[in-house]
Design a protein around this motif. Structure first.
Motif, PDB file in Angstrom:
ATOM      1  N   ARG A   1      -2.755  -0.318  -7.818  1.00 39.71           N
ATOM      2  CA  ARG A   1      -3.815   0.682  -7.660  1.00 39.71           C
ATOM      3  C   ARG A   1      -3.468   1.624  -6.519  1.00 39.71           C
ATOM      4  O   ARG A   1      -3.250   1.194  -5.390  1.00 39.71           O
TER       5      ARG A   1
ATOM      6  N   SER B   1      -8.563   9.857  -4.596  1.00 36.94           N
ATOM      7  CA  SER B   1      -7.867   9.769  -3.304  1.00 36.94           C
ATOM      8  C   SER B   1      -6.362   9.636  -3.520  1.00 36.94           C
ATOM      9  O   SER B   1      -5.563  10.286  -2.836  1.00 36.94           O
TER      10      SER B   1
ATOM     11  N   LEU C   1      -4.775  10.544  -6.215  1.00 36.92           N
ATOM     12  CA  LEU C   1      -4.331  11.796  -6.828  1.00 36.92           C
ATOM     13  C   LEU C   1      -4.168  12.893  -5.778  1.00 36.92           C
ATOM     14  O   LEU C   1      -3.192  13.645  -5.789  1.00 36.92           O
TER      15      LEU C   1
ATOM     16  N   GLU D   1       2.341  -1.004  -5.826  1.00 39.02           N
ATOM     17  CA  GLU D   1       0.929  -1.355  -5.890  1.00 39.02           C
ATOM     18  C   GLU D   1       0.401  -1.035  -7.276  1.00 39.02           C
ATOM     19  O   GLU D   1       0.774  -0.020  -7.872  1.00 39.02           O
TER      20      GLU D   1
ATOM     21  N   ASP E   1      -5.411   3.954  -4.751  1.00 41.27           N
ATOM     22  CA  ASP E   1      -6.821   4.305  -4.664  1.00 41.27           C
ATOM     23  C   ASP E   1      -7.213   4.609  -3.226  1.00 41.27           C
ATOM     24  O   ASP E   1      -6.364   4.693  -2.336  1.00 41.27           O
ATOM     25  N   ALA E   2      -8.512   4.772  -3.012  1.00 39.82           N
ATOM     26  CA  ALA E   2      -9.005   5.181  -1.688  1.00 39.82           C
ATOM     27  C   ALA E   2      -8.608   4.195  -0.598  1.00 39.82           C
ATOM     28  O   ALA E   2      -8.425   4.576   0.560  1.00 39.82           O
ATOM     29  N   ALA E   3      -8.482   2.907  -0.972  1.00 37.94           N
ATOM     30  CA  ALA E   3      -8.136   1.891   0.038  1.00 37.94           C
ATOM     31  C   ALA E   3      -6.712   2.058   0.540  1.00 37.94           C
ATOM     32  O   ALA E   3      -6.397   1.711   1.673  1.00 37.94           O
ATOM     33  N   ILE E   4      -5.835   2.588  -0.276  1.00 37.74           N
ATOM     34  CA  ILE E   4      -4.414   2.609   0.068  1.00 37.74           C
ATOM     35  C   ILE E   4      -3.849   4.022   0.176  1.00 37.74           C
ATOM     36  O   ILE E   4      -2.731   4.207   0.681  1.00 37.74           O
TER      37      ILE E   4
ATOM     38  N   ASN F   1      -3.345   5.832 -18.507  1.00 46.34           N
ATOM     39  CA  ASN F   1      -4.522   6.124 -17.677  1.00 46.34           C
ATOM     40  C   ASN F   1      -4.276   7.335 -16.781  1.00 46.34           C
ATOM     41  O   ASN F   1      -5.134   8.223 -16.650  1.00 46.34           O
TER      42      ASN F   1
ATOM     43  N   PHE G   1      -3.711   2.219 -11.909  1.00 47.69           N
ATOM     44  CA  PHE G   1      -4.993   2.885 -11.624  1.00 47.69           C
ATOM     45  C   PHE G   1      -4.798   3.865 -10.484  1.00 47.69           C
ATOM     46  O   PHE G   1      -4.256   3.514  -9.439  1.00 47.69           O
ATOM     47  N   VAL G   2      -5.245   5.096 -10.696  1.00 49.14           N
ATOM     48  CA  VAL G   2      -5.217   6.118  -9.645  1.00 49.14           C
ATOM     49  C   VAL G   2      -6.600   6.751  -9.585  1.00 49.14           C
ATOM     50  O   VAL G   2      -7.141   7.145 -10.624  1.00 49.14           O
ATOM     51  N   ASP G   3      -7.169   6.843  -8.381  1.00 47.65           N
ATOM     52  CA  ASP G   3      -8.444   7.556  -8.265  1.00 47.65           C
ATOM     53  C   ASP G   3      -8.199   8.898  -7.581  1.00 47.65           C
ATOM     54  O   ASP G   3      -7.044   9.287  -7.334  1.00 47.65           O
TER      55      ASP G   3
END
Lengths: 113, 140
Positions: free
Chosen positions: A20, A57, A59, A18, A22-25, A84, A53-55
């Motif tokens: 991203r 969630s 992390l 993926e 992120d919070a969705a995944i 990033n 991209f990592v947010d």
């Protein structure tokens, strides 16, 4: 989620495909990592070469995996970390926590030794 | 020639929609003259804020709306995010203290607010009767 896993000399190399994390995944990612640990994997390379991209969630899911493995006597290292995510590690001071390798081979060799 | 102006984007209160907004934010930052690393950090800060609103202000109910107004000025960008969900407390920066040699002390929460406040130069929040307004300022 789209993720691959291969075993090299009892080291499991996991690579999310993926872009991203992120919070969705993140819940699906964390669930998959928990499955690997429950299957008895305790040396893990997380290859993040495809992740752009990592947010927080994502992390948190990565940190949680590191904790679960480490506190259970195992180890996780990371490779393929882009700029990033490097910046995010530094921002959160987690750059002092993760062992980061430039490529998968180096990471696997470290855990095999 | 620098890019100045205002753009408003509205998404549904779904985490998948926050992804779209993140991509848009990144593009707008680049158009405003940010380098790639700054654009990525600003995208992250705004995404963290939107995630909080979707998850906590709207309790993950997907049928609501979140509007983000982006104002590009010569020396700053201002992101004004409005929602009509629950008012949220605690937008200030938490401490993120841990011992890197002690796995059990590693954080598993609170990093979102820490990131927002670290990336942005100013974070302001007002919760009103019908609308909540979060304002994030990034100096250029």
């Amino acid at each position: 989620m789209n993720i691959t896993a291969k075993e090299i000399d009892r080291v499991l190399v996991v690579q999310p495909l993926e872009k991203r994390l992120d919070a969705a995944i993140a819940p699906a990612f964390k669930g998959q990592m928990v499955d690997y640990i429950n299957q008895g994997q305790n040396k893990l390379v997380l290859n993040l070469a495809e992740v752009e991209f990592v947010d927080s969630s994502g992390l948190t899911a990565i940190v949680s995996t590191l904790k679960s493995l480490g506190l259970g006597g195992g180890e996780m290292v990371v490779c393929g970390v882009g700029q990033n995510l490097t910046n995010l590690f530094k921002l959160t001071k987690l750059d002092k926590v993760f062992k980061v390798f430039d490529d998968e081979k180096e990471a696997v060799d470290f855990l095999r030794s | 020639m620098s890019t100045e102006g205002e753009i408003r984007l509205t998404i549904k209160s779904r985490l998948q929609s926050v992804r779209l907004m993140g991509t848009a934010i990144n593009g707008v930052c680049l158009a405003a003259g940010c380098d790639q690393e700054t654009a990525a950090m600003v995208e992250l800060g705004v995404v963290e804020a939107l995630n909080n609103i979707v998850k906590h202000a709207y309790q993950n109910q997907p049928e609501h709306q979140v509007e983000t107004k982006i104002e590009i000025e010569p020396n700053r960008m201002v992101f004004t995010i409005t929602d009509s969900g629950l008012g949220l407390a605690g937008w200030e920066k938490p401490s993120l203290e841990f011992d890197p040699n002690d796995l059990s002390s590693l954080p598993e929460g609170g990093m979102g607010r820490y990131i927002i406040n670290s990336v942005m130069d100013k974070v302001e929040y007002i919760s009103g009767k019908d609308v909540n307004t979060l304002s994030l300022t990034k100096m250029l």
